[in-house]
Motif scaffolding. Structure first.
Motif, short mmCIF file in Angstrom:
data_model
loop_
_atom_site.label_atom_id
_atom_site.label_comp_id
_atom_site.label_asym_id
_atom_site.label_seq_id
_atom_site.Cartn_x
_atom_site.Cartn_y
_atom_site.Cartn_z
N LYS A 1 0.84 -1.29 0.05
CA LYS A 1 0.02 -0.01 -0.04
C LYS A 1 0.80 1.31 0.10
O LYS A 1 0.38 2.33 -0.40
CB LYS A 1 -0.97 0.09 1.36
CG LYS A 1 -1.77 -1.25 1.27
CD LYS A 1 -2.70 -1.10 2.76
CE LYS A 1 -3.38 -2.25 2.76
NZ LYS A 1 -4.05 -2.19 4.28
N VAL A 2 2.04 1.19 0.59
CA VAL A 2 3.06 2.22 0.51
C VAL A 2 4.22 2.12 -0.06
O VAL A 2 4.79 1.05 -0.32
CB VAL A 2 3.27 2.65 2.17
CG1 VAL A 2 3.95 3.74 2.47
CG2 VAL A 2 2.12 2.45 2.91
N ILE A 3 4.67 3.33 -1.00
CA ILE A 3 6.26 3.29 -1.28
C ILE A 3 6.75 4.46 -0.95
O ILE A 3 6.24 5.65 -0.72
CB ILE A 3 6.14 3.12 -2.77
CG1 ILE A 3 7.44 2.81 -3.29
CG2 ILE A 3 5.50 4.37 -3.38
CD1 ILE A 3 7.60 2.39 -4.70
N SER A 4 8.02 4.84 -0.62
CA SER A 4 8.65 5.66 -0.39
C SER A 4 9.33 6.57 -1.36
O SER A 4 10.10 6.00 -2.38
CB SER A 4 9.74 5.35 0.74
OG SER A 4 10.47 6.46 1.10
N VAL A 5 9.23 7.45 -1.40
CA VAL A 5 9.75 8.61 -2.59
C VAL A 5 10.62 9.52 -1.67
O VAL A 5 10.01 10.61 -1.35
CB VAL A 5 8.71 9.37 -3.53
CG1 VAL A 5 9.67 10.17 -4.63
CG2 VAL A 5 8.20 8.39 -4.27
#
Length: 737
Positions: A255-259
């Motif tokens: 559900k989450v990704i880091s940019v």
């Protein structure tokens, strides 16, 4: 699993409850092993809900040594009392709600979700039946023939911090233990595995793009360097979007990704980036605008980014609702609560909380350069967590050491308890743990914990730093007299459990912090009681042996192992016991040191030997060479010269390229005696944390003056995260014979 029985206490407890039950004020579930109840799960119960019922059944059997029947609603028997596991009343429970209540002489344990129901079961076992879980293999379970509960239970709780992570192997490697403490199984739950933090270099790798497209990267001065990305380059945005899409396609359940920025402060200074940051009055400006643009393409996912170091100050642009701000407290002084000693960070939390209610706190609770060093910050944990809670934080990641560190089990226990209930009583948490885990030795370990925390409060100017060193505290909470008192307390603790081998092992592990401080005090030879001598070899052997028995392998986050430390310490003892004609002799510097060892040239000949951290008696030179002259006071026969140098690559501390030695009789005319080339030239795979001795043997000659010249690399190479910044060399004891 080690189970601790507190039979007398529990029996008294249940006898008292049983007395009241005679007055029909209680529910008797089990009376002298006679079962008066059954556990009922809902007919449509999920697999997870059924497992929660099994957990309850398992622990009730451990307590009373009888098995309570497990049945669904449609198969209920005409037994006096029911323990319903699930939302049998069909109440409107929120996702994180836990509920425990009595109704019609039945007990209802419910939750607003599968996880919440499991939390409710463990809360019931702990709150009403006094079960305690201290470590994955150590628990305290009451032992009683009867289980009696009051009729007036009505407990409902919704934790304010919804996602609770304690960065500890105890939880990551033992999921059932994590469940008992209601924390996550991993550091980055819900995240794409390859997109958790510091991701710019993953999306646009330097190896693939730098030579062909330097414009994708940060402009530093007049040169593009692959430290960060240029966030106003439209092509960079498209590549990052494509990378994010590709990763979500590969991990659709995430559900989450880091940019987020790489782990350095070398941001882009091109005109476009600079203009936006000036408009936003923060370097977070370019970051948030960039991340918002990415987030627009993924409205059903969460894009996480860092408010970290140069992007920590809030900007003017609001993050989109699906942007998660991860705010990091890495710079803070840990000797007091954030609101007292890190007010700029406190202000930044307040600022971000006005912009968004989607905040994740990345906090730090241990000394990363010295996992096993005494780190008296326990008194700051609760006010910090409460402050996070009060400012829109629903997700807290407490970066403990992951690997075992000082008082590892206690720290893990405290953090989990406080994340579940930030208003819990800290003193009671500590005492509960020390008495349960260390048993009869607990009173002495509690006294140690109280004493060292009182001592740091007596030094309000002390900066307790994540990247510090115990040597900084030898005039404060680790001074010689206090170290001796700590030793006495742990001696008493060991004696108290001498006939309990398992508990004695735990006490010895708890003692490692003091043992490590003592070893470092001896390395620095802080007093006549703490020196390097023949006994030092057995002291370090005992330390390493205790670590190995406890499966403690690392000394710090840079991969410096316990074995490395043991070997280096033995080398230090060998060096200390060598004859040294330079010992205590005057040192003249021809180049200027900076900041460390009080910039005192005598650090090179004072007999206090440096450890794995640059705070520990190393003389540092930033961007310039080391050139020093030692005056031996009269001509002497010289055949060997040695100087130790430190490497900590992530902090831009590199070995010198070479070290040259010169001799002189008059201090004016010098003869080159030879040079020693660095055996381990810097590259991407260099050992992060290391010590190298630059040893020279030469024909015996007479000299009064010895000159040492060590050549600094001057700047970090282009591929390093600090590309273009001045590099350091750190030197310690010069040994001449």
């Amino acid at each position: 699993m080690k189970v601790i029985n507190h039979t007398n206490y529990i029996c008294s407890f249940f006898i008292l409850l049983f007395f009241h039950s005679c007055q029909d004020k209680d529910i008797t579930l089990i009376n002298n092993k006679e079962v008066n109840c059954e556990i009922v799960f809902l007919g449509e119960a999920s697999k997870h809900n059924y497992q929660s019922a099994e957990i309850l059944q398992k622990y009730l059997q451990k307590i009373a040594d009888v098995k309570i029947e497990l049945t669904d609603e449609s198969s209920q028997n005409k037994i006096k009392h029911k323990i319903y596991v699930g939302n049998v009343l069909d109440e409107d429970l929120l996702e994180h709600d836990v509920q425990i209540k009595t109704e019609d002489k039945n007990i209802i344990i419910a939750g607003g979700s599968d996880n919440a129901l499991r939390n409710a079961v463990y809360e019931f076992l702990e709150r009403y039946l006094n079960c305690k879980w201290y470590a994955p293999d150590v628990e305290s379970i009451p032992n009683s023939k009867s289980i009696v509960l009051p009729l007036n239970i009505d407990y409902k709780y919704n934790p304010e911090i919804k996602t609770r992570t304690v960065h500890s192997k105890l939880f990551y490697n033992n999921h059932s233990f994590a469940d008992k403490h209601k924390v996550t199984y991993e550091a980055f739950p819900f995240y794409v595995p390859q997109g958790r933090v510091h991701t710019f270099h993953r999306f646009i790798p330097e190896e693939q793009f730098y030579k062909s497209n330097p414009e994708y990267f940060a402009l530093r001065g007049n040169k593009r360097l692959p430290t960060q990305l240029c966030l106003t380059n439209k092509k960079v945005l498209e590549i990052v979007k494509d990378s994010v899409q590709s990763l979500f396609n590969r991990y659709p359940e995430s559900k989450v990704i880091s940019v987020s920025s790489n782990d350095n402060t070398q941001y882009c200074e091109c005109d476009n980036c600079k203009r936006i940051d000036e408009e936003e009055e923060s370097h977070a400006g370019t970051m948030i605008r960039f991340v918002n643009d990415v987030a627009k393409q993924f409205p059903d996912k969460t894009i996480s980014t860092l408010a970290y170091q140069y992007t920590r100050k809030p900007c003017k642009t609001k993050p989109l609702k699906n942007v998660l701000i991860t705010l990091c407290s890495i710079e803070c002084d840990r000797s007091a609560p954030i609101t007292e000693k890190c007010t700029d960070f406190a202000d930044d939390i307040k600022g971000w909380s006005e912009l968004t209610d989607n905040i994740r706190i990345w906090d730090y609770t241990t000394q990363f350069t010295n996992f096993l060093a005494p780190f008296p910050n326990l008194h700051t944990l609760q006010p910090n967590v409460q402050f996070f809670r009060d400012h829109n934080t629903k997700w807290v990641f407490e970066q403990h050491s992951h690997n075992p560190s000082e008082l590892f089990e206690l720290r893990s226990y405290i953090m989990a308890k406080l994340l579940w209930n930030p208003d819990d009583n800290l003193h009671e948490i500590i005492t509960e743990f020390t008495n349960g885990y260390y048993e009869e030795a607990g009173v002495y370990i509690t006294e140690y914990v109280d004493m060292i925390h009182e001592q740091i409060k007596n030094h309000p100017d002390f900066f307790l730093f994540l990247y510090g060193d115990p040597s900084q505290a030898f005039n404060a909470y680790l001074n010689p007299e206090l170290l001796k008192q700590y030793i006495v307390l742990f001696d008493k603790a060991e004696i108290a459990v001498a006939n309990k081998p398992e508990v004695l092992t735990r006490v010895k592990e708890a003692r490692l912090g003091v043992d490590y401080a003592v070893l470092e005090a001896c390395r620095k030879q802080i007093s006549d009681d703490f020196v390097l001598d023949q006994n030092s070899r057995s002291h370090i052997a005992n330390f390493v042996s205790t670590c190995k028995a406890a499966n403690i392998t690392l000394m710090n986050e840079m991969g410096y192992s316990v074995d490395d430390y043991g070997k280096a310490y033995l080398k230090t003892v060998e060096v200390a016991l060598k004859p040294n004609k330079a010992s205590g002799k005057s040192v003249t510097l021809l180049t200027k040191p900076k900041k460390y060892a009080n910039e005192n040239p005598q650090a090179l000949t004072d007999g206090a030997l440096g450890g794995a951290n640059f705070y520990s008696n190393w003389l540092g030179f930033e961007g310039n060479h080391l050139e020093a002259i030692i005056d031996l006071e009269n001509p002497q026969d010289i055949s060997t010269i040695s100087t130790a140098f430190l490497q900590v690559t992530n902090h831009i501390v590199f070995f010198p390229e070479q070290v040259a030695y010169y001799g002189s009789i008059d201090g004016e005319n010098y003869t080159k005696l030879g040079e020693v080339i660095n055996k381990y030239p810097l590259n991407k795979k260099s050992k992060i944390n290391d010590i190298q001795y630059f040893d020279l043997s030469t024909e015996t000659s007479q000299f009064r003056y010895i000159k040492v010249k060590a050549d600094n690399l001057k700047k970090a190479p282009y591929w390093h995260h600090a590309a273009g910044l001045p590099s350091w060399i750190f030197a310690d004891e010069i040994i001449i014979d």
